[in-house]
Design an enzyme around this catalytic site. Structure first.
Site, short mmCIF file in Angstrom:
data_model
loop_
_atom_site.label_atom_id
_atom_site.label_comp_id
_atom_site.label_asym_id
_atom_site.label_seq_id
_atom_site.Cartn_x
_atom_site.Cartn_y
_atom_site.Cartn_z
N ASP A 161 -12.12 -43.50 -18.44
CA ASP A 161 -11.57 -43.18 -17.29
C ASP A 161 -12.19 -44.03 -16.05
O ASP A 161 -13.18 -44.26 -16.25
CB ASP A 161 -12.25 -41.52 -17.03
CG ASP A 161 -11.07 -40.77 -16.27
OD1 ASP A 161 -10.48 -41.18 -15.41
OD2 ASP A 161 -10.86 -39.50 -16.72
N HIS A 174 -7.79 -31.41 -18.25
CA HIS A 174 -8.85 -30.80 -17.45
C HIS A 174 -8.69 -30.26 -16.17
O HIS A 174 -9.64 -29.76 -15.84
CB HIS A 174 -9.98 -31.89 -17.54
CG HIS A 174 -9.91 -32.84 -16.59
ND1 HIS A 174 -8.92 -34.09 -16.85
CD2 HIS A 174 -10.45 -33.21 -15.62
CE1 HIS A 174 -8.97 -34.73 -15.99
NE2 HIS A 174 -9.87 -34.47 -15.15
N ASP A 175 -7.62 -30.51 -15.48
CA ASP A 175 -7.39 -30.14 -14.13
C ASP A 175 -6.10 -28.85 -14.19
O ASP A 175 -6.14 -28.15 -13.02
CB ASP A 175 -6.84 -30.94 -13.42
CG ASP A 175 -7.68 -32.25 -13.18
OD1 ASP A 175 -8.93 -31.96 -12.96
OD2 ASP A 175 -7.33 -33.50 -12.99
N GLU A 194 -2.91 -41.98 -13.43
CA GLU A 194 -2.93 -40.36 -13.02
C GLU A 194 -2.08 -40.57 -11.81
O GLU A 194 -2.64 -40.89 -10.86
CB GLU A 194 -4.13 -39.72 -12.94
CG GLU A 194 -3.98 -38.28 -12.59
CD GLU A 194 -5.22 -37.65 -11.88
OE1 GLU A 194 -5.36 -36.43 -12.01
OE2 GLU A 194 -5.79 -38.31 -11.33
C1 NOJ Z 1 -8.28 -36.28 -10.69
C2 NOJ Z 1 -9.19 -35.74 -11.75
O1 NOJ Z 1 -8.52 -35.52 -12.85
C3 NOJ Z 1 -10.01 -34.45 -11.36
O2 NOJ Z 1 -10.68 -33.90 -12.52
C4 NOJ Z 1 -10.97 -34.85 -10.05
O3 NOJ Z 1 -11.45 -33.94 -9.65
C5 NOJ Z 1 -10.06 -35.79 -9.11
N1 NOJ Z 1 -9.38 -36.97 -9.63
C6 NOJ Z 1 -11.22 -36.67 -8.29
O4 NOJ Z 1 -11.52 -37.61 -8.83
#
Ligand code: NOJ
Length: 533
Positions: free
Chosen positions: A98, A329-330, A268
């Site tokens: 990442d 994960h979000d 992303e």
């Molecule tokens: C996207 C990530 O997927 C998330 O988990 C994170 O909190 C934010 N970016 C900030 O880096």
């Protein structure tokens, strides 16, 4: 076409804190991932993407990086990482890291220098601004975690910008020195043998030059979270970001061109499809795969899904390769959003659409969003706006491996509680049950591997009526049909002329789907892959 590894392979996202602990501290580590490589290889995935493992104060659990070229001691050492890479490659697995280029931790030495004085050479590496005339923040931009995106720095009398936590200061990508430093970071990992990066919040990286206010969002509802009060018109998705993506792509491509193995970049990006596809790039290529998250929030009915797929396919620029994601994960887990039965149908959809699929760890077990007691909440987003239930801990609970204490995840106290159903929903137990979702995933991945139509084949929509979505995948002489019943009631499906006699290759429910002359009875919640005889 000559298929590239990142086109035919399946990506599996590991949230490293929650995958496998080996030292008893309750948090997963690199040795843990290494221990589970055989599981991953047997599952049938091709590539692992590991969420951040760099040294970090963990304000946002690793998305606040304090050193881009190291490994946080909680996860292990650089030597552990090198071992993991060797062991993954020995099993034919690619490894993606990442990359978090939009912001650093406020503890990163660059930021410490930058905030030390207005005259510091790194001052302009971050985004510093004078207050508005009333002394308040320079504009109305809101942090994705709520509150103003500007933090006052008393010592130097200016605000700095942070799209996320105040502990995550945004870098100034308009400064060429920042670019050089961050491109060196990419080379550092590429030189170690990393096969690519998932790039965090790529669309956030460049902000409008003069920092105008964002317009109010007419559809804002408080339950959405404060960030949605304004539209992120000027704080994200600026045209200059494509030049940066192009630079990154050129670096990645230079490795392939030098015969050192093709490297891949995945962005992303949460944007509507028409803007998302710009990230493939035009003259200068952009990222290989701008993440396509549409399935996560899709309306779960045949017409909506058919339209979403058709619109996406139509929007892809020439030569662009599609991709699909069900969870990360979000976001709420697919089994929670769709239920267990439709979670299986979703798995079949993900693994039979045209394009690279990304799986989220634990989804192969049908893991649901865990229940997190108020006292156990860890996620800063959950802590900041707790009344809105925006916390992401429920989707980051430990991987349940077996029926032993703490599901074999740790010998210590897990950093987040295990899901309550771990005694039955775990890898060892579900491997013994021929019809578990885990075994369905294994079979889906193996059918996908065995049938090029499912990876590199063309896609054709055959029908989207009532609750049933039907499509064909075709490569050379091979044609397969995928029929997905998105509802709880059976449905008799007429088959196209070229497929009146079909053999089911795989079903999401136990037993064989009864086929009749020219038709197929799809059972409740059943997805099938059919091969015309
Ligand atoms: C996207 C990530 O997927 C998330 O988990 C994170 O909190 C934010 N970016 C900030 O880096």
């Amino acid at each position: 076409m000559t298929a590239r590894w990142w086109q035919i392979g399946v990506i599996y996202q590991i949230y490293p804190r929650s995958f496998q602990d080996t030292n008893g501290d309750g948090t997963g580590d690199l040795k843990g991932i290494e221990r589970r490589l055989d599981y991953l290889a047997n599952l049938g995935i091709d590539t692992i993407w590991i969420s951040p493992i760099y040294p970090s104060p963990m304000a946002d659990f690793g998305y606040d990086v304090a050193d881009y070229c190291g490994i946080d001691s909680r996860f292990g050492t650089l030597a552990d990482f090198d071992d993991l890479l060797v062991q993954a490659h020995a099993r034919g697995l690619k490894v993606l890291l990442d990359f978090v280029p939009n912001h650093t931790s406020d503890r990163h030495p660059w930021f410490a220098e930058s905030r030390s004085s207005r005259a510091n050479l790194k001052r302009d590496w971050y985004i510093w601004h004078d207050p508005a005339p009333d002394g308040g923040p320079p504009n109305n931009w809101i942090s994705d975690f709520g509150g103003s995106a500007w933090e006052w720095d008393e010592a130097t009398g200016q605000y700095y910008y942070h799209a996320f936590l105040k502990e995550q200061a945004d870098l100034n990508w308009r400064n060429p020195a920042v670019r050089t430093a961050m491109y060196d970071v990419m080379r550092f990992w590429f030189d170690r043998g990393v096969d690519g990066f998932r790039i965090d919040v790529l669309w956030h990286m460049v902000k409008a030059a003069h920092f105008p206010d964002n317009p109010p969002n007419p559809d804002y509802q408080p339950a959405m979270g404060e960030m949605h009060r304004v539209l992120q018109l000027h704080s994200t998705d600026q045209p200059e970001v494509h030049g940066i993506a192009g630079d990154m792509r050129a670096i990645a491509d230079s490795y392939g061109a030098a015969g050192r193995g093709e490297r891949v970049l995945i962005g992303e990006i949460y944007l509507p499809v028409d803007r998302l596809v710009h990230y493939y790039g035009r003259e200068r290529a952009g990222v290989h795969l701008p993440f396509n998250f549409q399935l996560i929030d899709a309306s779960w009915d045949a017409r909506s899904l058919a339209k979403l797929i058709a619109d996406y396919e139509a929007a892809l620029p020439p030569g662009a390769w599609p991709n699909w994601v069900l969870g990360n994960h979000d976001r709420s887990r697919v089994a929670s959003k769709r239920g267990q039965a439709q979670g299986r149908v979703a798995a079949m959809l993900l693994l039979t659409l045209r394009g690279t699929p990304t799986l989220y760890y634990g989804d192969e077990l049908g893991l649901t969003d865990g229940a997190i007691a108020a006292a156990d909440v860890q996620d800063p987003r959950g802590l900041r706006q707790h009344e809105l239930a925006l916390g992401r801990d429920p989707v980051r609970t430990p991987m349940p491996w077996d029926g032993s204490e703490n599901a074999g995840f740790t010998t210590g106290r897990p950093w987040l509680p295990l899901n309550a159903d771990w005694p039955t929903r775990n890898v060892a137990g579900m491997t013994e049950q021929p019809h578990s979702i885990l075994m369905l995933y294994r079979r889906l991945l193996s059918v996908r591997r065995a049938h090029p139509a499912l990876t590199i084949g063309e896609f054709a929509l055959l029908g989207a009526e009532d609750d049933v979505l039907v499509y064909a995948r075709r490569h050379d002489a091979e044609r397969l049909i995928v029929a997905l019943n998105l509802a709880r009631r059976p449905h008799r499906l007429r088959l196209p002329d070229w497929a009146t006699t079909c053999q089911p290759l795989l079903s999401t429910v136990a037993g064989t789907a009864p086929t009749g002359a020219g038709s197929l009875l799809l059972r409740a919640d059943e997805g099938v892959i059919l091969k015309p005889a």
